[in-house]
Design an enzyme around this catalytic site. Sequence first.
Site, PDB file in Angstrom:
ATOM      1  N   HIS A 159       0.947  -1.282   0.024  1.00  0.00           N
ATOM      2  CA  HIS A 159      -0.014  -0.029  -0.090  1.00  0.00           C
ATOM      3  C   HIS A 159       0.848   1.310  -0.034  1.00  0.00           C
ATOM      4  O   HIS A 159       1.906   1.237   0.793  1.00  0.00           O
ATOM      5  CB  HIS A 159      -0.996   0.018   1.409  1.00  0.00           C
ATOM      6  CG  HIS A 159      -1.730   1.159   1.221  1.00  0.00           C
ATOM      7  ND1 HIS A 159      -2.834   1.340   0.437  1.00  0.00           N
ATOM      8  CD2 HIS A 159      -1.959   2.273   2.052  1.00  0.00           C
ATOM      9  CE1 HIS A 159      -3.544   2.330   0.673  1.00  0.00           C
ATOM     10  NE2 HIS A 159      -2.925   3.027   1.633  1.00  0.00           N
TER      11      HIS A 159
ATOM     12  N   ASP B  83      -5.520  -9.012   5.900  1.00  0.00           N
ATOM     13  CA  ASP B  83      -6.503  -9.582   6.822  1.00  0.00           C
ATOM     14  C   ASP B  83      -7.791  -9.219   6.267  1.00  0.00           C
ATOM     15  O   ASP B  83      -8.207  -8.638   4.989  1.00  0.00           O
ATOM     16  CB  ASP B  83      -6.104  -9.378   8.243  1.00  0.00           C
ATOM     17  CG  ASP B  83      -6.286  -7.726   8.679  1.00  0.00           C
ATOM     18  OD1 ASP B  83      -6.979  -7.181   7.724  1.00  0.00           O
ATOM     19  OD2 ASP B  83      -6.260  -7.546   9.868  1.00  0.00           O
TER      20      ASP B  83
END
Length: 201
Positions: A109, A141
């Site tokens: 990211h 997750d």
Amino acid sequence: MLKIGVLASGRGTNLQSIIDGIKAGEIPAEIEVVISDKETAKALERAAKYDIDNQYVNPQDYNTTEEFEQGMIDILEQHNVQLVIMAGFMRLLTPYFVKKYKDSVMNIHPSLLPAFKGLHAQKQALDYGVKVAGCTVHFADEGMDTGPIILQATVPVKEDDTEETLANRILQKEHKIYPKAIRLYAEDKLEVKNGKVIIKE
């Protein structure tokens, strides 16, 4: 040899950095398949160029997100994939997928997480006026851009930066730390303990 499956939606520049790392002998792994939810994704072309199996999985062909993800899982299982790499994959994976590959799905990211999650992270950083930006490799997750952090890299924010110039500088760092994180995984040097990644010597 670690078997990797890559999920990508766009240009595939991080995919290219991983391919280059493998070819240079820096990552003890093989990319078995590249899967995209976009038929025209350049990432599929990149994979084809290196004779890597590449498959377009159309989300419209499935009734639910879970069925779409199962379609991808079926392909990954056919290739005995052990580590799933998200390289510009623009869909949030559901708990169904993430649980299937617990601590074996990596994402990158373009921000120093937990800051600036979601889309347009570089613009968010500029709007906030931060002096340092960067990128984060983490295990995916159930949340958006959450999950245990593996590696981070920083870049200074310049006064005249635009979203594009900052994004380009961050991308150069992404191309360095993503292959490094995959190498650590391949060498069994990553352990997730109490929601944090420990890098073993």
